[in-house]
Scaffold this motif. Structure first.
Motif, PDB file in Angstrom:
ATOM      1  N   ILE A 161      -0.822  -8.978  -6.831  1.00 36.21           N
ATOM      2  CA  ILE A 161      -1.461  -7.852  -6.132  1.00 36.21           C
ATOM      3  C   ILE A 161      -0.700  -6.560  -6.425  1.00 36.21           C
ATOM      4  CG2 ILE A 161      -1.917  -6.869  -3.845  1.00 36.21           C
ATOM      5  CD1 ILE A 161      -2.572  -9.766  -2.957  1.00 36.21           C
ATOM      6  N   SER A 162       0.615  -6.643  -6.478  1.00 34.16           N
ATOM      7  CA  SER A 162       1.434  -5.470  -6.806  1.00 34.16           C
ATOM      8  C   SER A 162       1.107  -4.945  -8.197  1.00 34.16           C
ATOM      9  CB  SER A 162       2.928  -5.812  -6.713  1.00 34.16           C
ATOM     10  OG  SER A 162       3.280  -6.117  -5.389  1.00 34.16           O
ATOM     11  N   ASN A 163       0.870  -5.855  -9.143  1.00 32.23           N
ATOM     12  CA  ASN A 163       0.478  -5.446 -10.500  1.00 32.23           C
ATOM     13  C   ASN A 163      -0.884  -4.760 -10.492  1.00 32.23           C
ATOM     14  OD1 ASN A 163       2.811  -6.473 -11.652  1.00 32.23           O
ATOM     15  ND2 ASN A 163       1.893  -8.442 -12.139  1.00 32.23           N
ATOM     16  N   ILE A 164      -1.833  -5.337  -9.781  1.00 32.01           N
ATOM     17  CA  ILE A 164      -3.192  -4.778  -9.714  1.00 32.01           C
ATOM     18  C   ILE A 164      -3.164  -3.357  -9.160  1.00 32.01           C
ATOM     19  CG2 ILE A 164      -5.415  -4.960  -8.500  1.00 32.01           C
ATOM     20  CD1 ILE A 164      -4.991  -8.049  -8.625  1.00 32.01           C
ATOM     21  N   LEU A 165      -2.310  -3.133  -8.147  1.00 36.07           N
ATOM     22  CA  LEU A 165      -2.278  -1.833  -7.462  1.00 36.07           C
ATOM     23  C   LEU A 165      -1.223  -0.888  -8.029  1.00 36.07           C
ATOM     24  CD1 LEU A 165      -2.753  -3.070  -3.796  1.00 36.07           C
ATOM     25  CD2 LEU A 165      -4.469  -2.127  -5.338  1.00 36.07           C
ATOM     26  N   ALA A 166      -0.617  -1.251  -9.161  1.00 35.31           N
ATOM     27  CA  ALA A 166       0.392  -0.408  -9.823  1.00 35.31           C
ATOM     28  C   ALA A 166       1.458   0.050  -8.837  1.00 35.31           C
ATOM     29  CB  ALA A 166      -0.281   0.788 -10.498  1.00 35.31           C
ATOM     30  N   VAL A 167       2.092  -0.916  -8.192  1.00 40.73           N
ATOM     31  CA  VAL A 167       3.101  -0.634  -7.184  1.00 40.73           C
ATOM     32  C   VAL A 167       4.369  -0.082  -7.836  1.00 40.73           C
ATOM     33  CG1 VAL A 167       4.694  -1.793  -5.579  1.00 40.73           C
ATOM     34  CG2 VAL A 167       2.246  -2.220  -5.439  1.00 40.73           C
ATOM     35  N   THR A 168       4.921   0.958  -7.231  1.00 36.51           N
ATOM     36  CA  THR A 168       6.210   1.512  -7.641  1.00 36.51           C
ATOM     37  C   THR A 168       7.289   0.615  -7.062  1.00 36.51           C
ATOM     38  OG1 THR A 168       5.372   3.772  -7.641  1.00 36.51           O
ATOM     39  CG2 THR A 168       7.748   3.498  -7.418  1.00 36.51           C
ATOM     40  N   GLY A 169       8.059  -0.052  -7.919  1.00 40.69           N
ATOM     41  CA  GLY A 169       9.106  -0.945  -7.444  1.00 40.69           C
ATOM     42  C   GLY A 169       8.567  -2.338  -7.153  1.00 40.69           C
ATOM     43  N   LYS A 170       9.216  -3.025  -6.186  1.00 40.91           N
ATOM     44  CA  LYS A 170       8.868  -4.406  -5.860  1.00 40.91           C
ATOM     45  C   LYS A 170       8.770  -4.579  -4.361  1.00 40.91           C
ATOM     46  CE  LYS A 170      11.776  -6.187  -9.564  1.00 40.91           C
ATOM     47  NZ  LYS A 170      13.011  -6.916  -9.822  1.00 40.91           N
ATOM     48  N   VAL A 171       7.871  -5.470  -3.958  1.00 40.81           N
ATOM     49  CA  VAL A 171       7.764  -5.873  -2.559  1.00 40.81           C
ATOM     50  C   VAL A 171       8.012  -7.376  -2.524  1.00 40.81           C
ATOM     51  CG1 VAL A 171       6.272  -6.040  -0.536  1.00 40.81           C
ATOM     52  CG2 VAL A 171       6.119  -4.033  -2.026  1.00 40.81           C
ATOM     53  N   LEU A 172       9.012  -7.785  -1.737  1.00 42.61           N
ATOM     54  CA  LEU A 172       9.394  -9.195  -1.656  1.00 42.61           C
ATOM     55  C   LEU A 172       9.425  -9.647  -0.201  1.00 42.61           C
ATOM     56  CD1 LEU A 172      12.519  -9.044  -4.017  1.00 42.61           C
ATOM     57  CD2 LEU A 172      10.200  -9.737  -4.658  1.00 42.61           C
ATOM     58  N   PRO A 173       8.966 -10.861   0.073  1.00 45.49           N
ATOM     59  CA  PRO A 173       9.150 -11.400   1.426  1.00 45.49           C
ATOM     60  C   PRO A 173      10.632 -11.737   1.634  1.00 45.49           C
ATOM     61  CG  PRO A 173       8.174 -13.058  -0.015  1.00 45.49           C
ATOM     62  CD  PRO A 173       8.262 -11.791  -0.815  1.00 45.49           C
ATOM     63  N   LEU A 217       0.823  -1.213   0.000  1.00 43.73           N
ATOM     64  CA  LEU A 217       0.000   0.000   0.000  1.00 43.73           C
ATOM     65  C   LEU A 217       0.858   1.264   0.000  1.00 43.73           C
ATOM     66  CD1 LEU A 217      -2.966  -0.953   2.332  1.00 43.73           C
ATOM     67  CD2 LEU A 217      -3.037  -0.457  -0.112  1.00 43.73           C
ATOM     68  N   ALA A 218       1.990   1.221   0.673  1.00 45.36           N
ATOM     69  CA  ALA A 218       2.887   2.386   0.701  1.00 45.36           C
ATOM     70  C   ALA A 218       3.428   2.701  -0.684  1.00 45.36           C
ATOM     71  CB  ALA A 218       4.033   2.137   1.670  1.00 45.36           C
ATOM     72  N   LEU A 219       3.626   1.673  -1.504  1.00 50.35           N
ATOM     73  CA  LEU A 219       4.182   1.871  -2.845  1.00 50.35           C
ATOM     74  C   LEU A 219       3.125   1.857  -3.940  1.00 50.35           C
ATOM     75  CD1 LEU A 219       7.395  -0.355  -2.578  1.00 50.35           C
ATOM     76  CD2 LEU A 219       7.246   2.144  -2.465  1.00 50.35           C
ATOM     77  N   ALA A 220       1.864   1.659  -3.566  1.00 49.63           N
ATOM     78  CA  ALA A 220       0.784   1.567  -4.552  1.00 49.63           C
ATOM     79  C   ALA A 220       0.443   2.931  -5.139  1.00 49.63           C
ATOM     80  CB  ALA A 220      -0.459   0.954  -3.914  1.00 49.63           C
ATOM     81  N   ASN A 221       0.019   2.891  -6.399  1.00 51.70           N
ATOM     82  CA  ASN A 221      -0.492   4.087  -7.066  1.00 51.70           C
ATOM     83  C   ASN A 221      -1.938   3.787  -7.425  1.00 51.70           C
ATOM     84  OD1 ASN A 221       2.043   5.717  -7.306  1.00 51.70           O
ATOM     85  ND2 ASN A 221       2.693   3.821  -8.290  1.00 51.70           N
ATOM     86  N   THR A 222      -2.788   3.932  -6.437  1.00 49.67           N
ATOM     87  CA  THR A 222      -4.176   3.511  -6.599  1.00 49.67           C
ATOM     88  C   THR A 222      -5.121   4.575  -6.048  1.00 49.67           C
ATOM     89  OG1 THR A 222      -5.684   1.657  -6.229  1.00 49.67           O
ATOM     90  CG2 THR A 222      -4.280   2.273  -4.390  1.00 49.67           C
ATOM     91  N   GLU A 223      -6.388   4.365  -6.294  1.00 49.84           N
ATOM     92  CA  GLU A 223      -7.405   5.305  -5.821  1.00 49.84           C
ATOM     93  C   GLU A 223      -7.500   5.268  -4.294  1.00 49.84           C
ATOM     94  OE1 GLU A 223      -9.153   7.350  -7.804  1.00 49.84           O
ATOM     95  OE2 GLU A 223      -7.951   6.574  -9.445  1.00 49.84           O
ATOM     96  N   PRO A 224      -7.824   6.410  -3.672  1.00 51.67           N
ATOM     97  CA  PRO A 224      -7.974   6.437  -2.207  1.00 51.67           C
ATOM     98  C   PRO A 224      -9.009   5.424  -1.703  1.00 51.67           C
ATOM     99  CG  PRO A 224      -7.928   8.678  -3.068  1.00 51.67           C
ATOM    100  CD  PRO A 224      -7.947   7.751  -4.253  1.00 51.67           C
ATOM    101  N   THR A 225     -10.063   5.194  -2.489  1.00 48.33           N
ATOM    102  CA  THR A 225     -11.093   4.237  -2.078  1.00 48.33           C
ATOM    103  C   THR A 225     -10.522   2.832  -2.005  1.00 48.33           C
ATOM    104  OG1 THR A 225     -12.827   5.593  -3.049  1.00 48.33           O
ATOM    105  CG2 THR A 225     -13.358   3.280  -2.663  1.00 48.33           C
TER     106      THR A 225
END
Length: 198
Positions: free
Chosen positions: A119-131, A70-78
């Motif tokens: 999920i990162s693709n759906i939310l247009a994440v800037t960069g990558k999130v990895l466990p 969510l911190a890196l997402a480019n998504t709607e506020p809703t």
């Protein structure tokens, strides 16, 4: 001082390692300067909604991963409100919708790693999130009084309850393998940042 970049895939390569609230706050700030971000997020959480999903479904805990996505997402506020929504009643009381989405994607794809990428693709994440690993890891603390405490969520409680400082911490299994993608990101990084947890 890093120069501000707004174009995707521009800016210095930054790897941020950590978990909890601190890392997601750090990522929100880094996103303003570069889109070459790789977040490597702890999967030792065993408390709250994440702990319940971890125990019930045998999956890795999604909470810290969700916060970083969510911190890196480019998504709607809703959409962000939806993914942060926490149920207040019923059997889902205390559970976070974003965690449930990750759990569902984990079931659909049969892979926590693929679920996070989708999920990162759906939310247009800037960069990558990895466990940090795909293995089921547990955090332990040995207190100065000699007592061993199991579980990330129990450590601060027992530490306070017993009034004994932490001597050292360790993880089981003692050796857990990171993702190849995480190692590559670290080796290629211009900057590595350790984000505090909470």
């Amino acid at each position: 001082m890093m120069k501000k970049h707004n174009t995707f895939n521009k800016g210095p390569k930054v790897v941020a390692i950590g978990g909890g609230t601190g890392l997601s706050v750090l990522l929100r700030g880094l996103k303003e300067y570069t889109s070459n971000i790789t977040a490597i997020v702890t999967v030792a959480d065993d408390g709250g909604g994440s702990g319940i999903l971890r125990e019930d479904l045998g999956m890795l805990p999604p909470g810290d991963i969700r916060s970083c996505i969510l911190a890196l997402a480019n998504t709607e506020p809703t959409m962000e409100k939806l993914l942060q929504f926490r149920f207040k009643n019923g059997r889902l009381k205390g559970q976070n919708f974003g965690n449930l989405l990750i759990a569902a994607m984990n079931e659909i794809y049969g892979s926590f790693e693929v679920a996070i990428k989708e999920i990162s693709n759906i939310l247009a994440v800037t960069g990558k999130v990895l466990p940090m690993t795909l293995e089921d890891v547990t955090l332990y603390a040995v207190l100065e009084n000699g007592q061993t405490v199991k579980g990330e969520s129990n450590i601060p409680l027992k530490n306070k309850e017993l009034g004994s400082k932490i001597d050292y911490i360790y993880m089981e299994p003692k050796i857990s393998l990171p993702l190849d993608e995480a190692i590559e990101a670290i080796l290629e990084a211009d900057l590595i940042v350790l984000g505090p947890g909470s």
